[in-house]
Design an enzyme around this catalytic site. Sequence first.
Site, PDB file in Angstrom:
ATOM      1  N   GLY A 229       0.427  -1.221   0.203  1.00 60.49           N
ATOM      2  CA  GLY A 229       0.254   0.031  -0.154  1.00 60.49           C
ATOM      3  C   GLY A 229       0.681   1.289   0.155  1.00 60.49           C
ATOM      4  O   GLY A 229       0.403   2.240   0.496  1.00 60.49           O
ATOM      5  N   CYS A 267       5.102  -5.018  -0.619  1.00 62.20           N
ATOM      6  CA  CYS A 267       4.209  -4.077  -1.804  1.00 62.20           C
ATOM      7  C   CYS A 267       4.884  -4.949  -2.967  1.00 62.20           C
ATOM      8  O   CYS A 267       5.931  -5.425  -3.815  1.00 62.20           O
ATOM      9  CB  CYS A 267       6.041  -2.616  -1.354  1.00 62.20           C
ATOM     10  SG  CYS A 267       5.945  -1.981   0.541  1.00 62.20           S
ATOM     11  N   GLY A 268       3.864  -4.243  -3.717  1.00 63.71           N
ATOM     12  CA  GLY A 268       4.028  -4.193  -4.758  1.00 63.71           C
ATOM     13  C   GLY A 268       4.466  -3.253  -6.143  1.00 63.71           C
ATOM     14  O   GLY A 268       5.684  -2.816  -6.728  1.00 63.71           O
ATOM     15  N   CYS A 344     -12.991   1.667 -29.592  1.00 63.47           N
ATOM     16  CA  CYS A 344     -14.347   2.204 -29.400  1.00 63.47           C
ATOM     17  C   CYS A 344     -15.220   2.451 -28.490  1.00 63.47           C
ATOM     18  O   CYS A 344     -16.229   2.693 -28.344  1.00 63.47           O
ATOM     19  CB  CYS A 344     -14.922   1.322 -30.894  1.00 63.47           C
ATOM     20  SG  CYS A 344     -13.637   1.100 -31.547  1.00 63.47           S
ATOM     21  N   TYR A 373       1.246  -3.050 -12.203  1.00 60.88           N
ATOM     22  CA  TYR A 373      -1.100  -2.605 -12.327  1.00 60.88           C
ATOM     23  C   TYR A 373      -0.685  -1.920 -14.581  1.00 60.88           C
ATOM     24  O   TYR A 373      -1.938  -1.053 -14.112  1.00 60.88           O
ATOM     25  CB  TYR A 373      -0.967  -2.120 -11.511  1.00 60.88           C
ATOM     26  CG  TYR A 373      -1.045  -2.561 -10.636  1.00 60.88           C
ATOM     27  CD1 TYR A 373      -1.669  -3.655  -9.556  1.00 60.88           C
ATOM     28  CD2 TYR A 373      -0.269  -1.602  -9.049  1.00 60.88           C
ATOM     29  CE1 TYR A 373      -1.832  -4.309  -8.680  1.00 60.88           C
ATOM     30  CE2 TYR A 373      -0.645  -2.795  -7.898  1.00 60.88           C
ATOM     31  CZ  TYR A 373      -1.031  -3.536  -7.496  1.00 60.88           C
ATOM     32  OH  TYR A 373      -0.782  -4.090  -6.573  1.00 60.88           O
TER      33      TYR A 373
HETATM   34  C1  LIG Z   1      -2.487  -5.869  -3.498  1.00 60.91           C
HETATM   35  C2  LIG Z   1      -1.770  -6.779  -2.542  1.00 60.91           C
HETATM   36  C3  LIG Z   1      -0.336  -5.720  -1.810  1.00 60.91           C
HETATM   37  C4  LIG Z   1       0.064  -4.846  -2.698  1.00 60.91           C
HETATM   38  O1  LIG Z   1      -0.329  -3.962  -2.651  1.00 60.91           O
HETATM   39  P1  LIG Z   1       0.342  -1.617  -3.482  1.00 60.91           P
HETATM   40  O2  LIG Z   1      -0.461  -1.158  -3.325  1.00 60.91           O
HETATM   41  O3  LIG Z   1       0.363  -2.586  -4.627  1.00 60.91           O
HETATM   42  O4  LIG Z   1       1.550  -2.360  -2.582  1.00 60.91           O
HETATM   43  C5  LIG Z   1      -0.120  -6.582  -0.908  1.00 60.91           C
HETATM   44  N1  LIG Z   1      -0.620  -7.438  -0.015  1.00 60.91           N
HETATM   45  C6  LIG Z   1      -2.082  -7.456  -0.049  1.00 60.91           C
HETATM   46  C7  LIG Z   1      -3.033  -8.351   0.297  1.00 60.91           C
HETATM   47  C8  LIG Z   1      -2.825  -7.147  -1.736  1.00 60.91           C
HETATM   48  O5  LIG Z   1      -3.689  -7.716  -2.498  1.00 60.91           O
END
Ligand SMILES: *Cc1c(COP(=O)(O)O)cnc(C)c1O
Length: 395
Positions: A229, A267-268, A344, A373
């Site tokens: 997050g 983290c993603g 479209c 993403y």
């Molecule tokens: C998607 C997700 C993340 C990663 O979220 P980011 O906003 O990309 O850091 C981490 N933990 C869980 C459980 C998620 O669903």
Amino acid sequence: MREQLISDYLRSMPSPACAYLYDLRHLQERSQRLRGALPPQCKLFYAIKANSDAPILDTLRHNLDGFEVASLGEIEKVRATDHKTPIVFGGPGKTDAELEGALKHSVMLIHVESEHQLRRLNWIAGRRRQAARVLLRLNPAALPGETRATLRMGGQATQFGIDEAQMPEMIALSQNLPNIRLEGLHIHALSNNLDAADHLALVRHYLELAQAWERRYGIRFSWLNAGGGIGINYADPATQFAWDGFCEGLHALLEQYRPGFKLIFECGRYISADCGCYVAEVIDIKTTHGKNFAILRGGSHHFRLPSSWQHNHPFTVFDRESWHYPFPRPGLTDADVTVCGELCTPKDTLARDVRVARLRAGDCLVFSLAGAYGWHISHHDFLSHPHPDRRYFNG
Ligand SMILES: *Cc1c(COP(=O)(O)O)cnc(C)c1O
């Protein structure tokens, strides 16, 4: 992401260009730097749903502590690159086959999201004569302060996690089920938080909750997973989440609370967004009802993030000089432009009313911060246009 890499690629590409470019050396350096600043008691995992391509996983498994996954498919993707990288497994709707698969693939921790999920896991683990190591995913009663984030998964009614009011029963149940080993808590309550002080307040709140339950139930947690997050500032790319300040705050927090457990951050976006860009050539420029539009070879079927989050995605213009038609080149100078894709539907818009010094048909737009993403959340075959070229550099 290195500028040179983008310009070398575009110089060599025939028209119309449309591509995702990923810089693995940049990803490697970034992940090492992020992990290196954390206190040793904290582990950095990567949430692979942000971008689960093999070259990304292969780079990150050497530089981070593990991966967070949310399906059996993602477990298999991780295990296809490596058979022993630590995996933590979340998701509100895990099937029996997925729970079984997690045990079979030696997932380190399973994040349990409900009582029924916990009982099913215990039952499946019993059948396999295996113990399941579990974190209970908490949906907190409230989040501290006014946490500014794009999405909220906790501190309010959602499908995620276990209500704080039900945690005492769930902790007791975890201790009584014979094949469950309760190792701690998992809390992923929001997405795209840009404020390091807010994020630190969140972690402090989680620490207090975990330590209070340890005392109340006379248990020792091994892990607190504080979720992902951490945000990316798409509106102002030069100003990003203050990671170093956050890590300094964490050092102080751990000094103060001295928890017996380790912390995980999963983290993603914050790890992989900056390693990729999406490049698309301008096919046409026109004006309707007084507004200027640039139409791309590409769009939201490749890069859904801006329309999904309804933001203007940052881009730069890459000039391309060649013009092979025997008639004038459409273009704008010092004007506002709305950038659309080839689909479209009016939803296929990547940025609205953005000032450009000059933009011509045949130039390319380079959308930065597209490594997370981007491709992976998009509906690739809607309208059956060709897919973008997807290139990994510096592997
Ligand atoms: C998607 C997700 C993340 C990663 O979220 P980011 O906003 O990309 O850091 C981490 N933990 C869980 C459980 C998620 O669903």
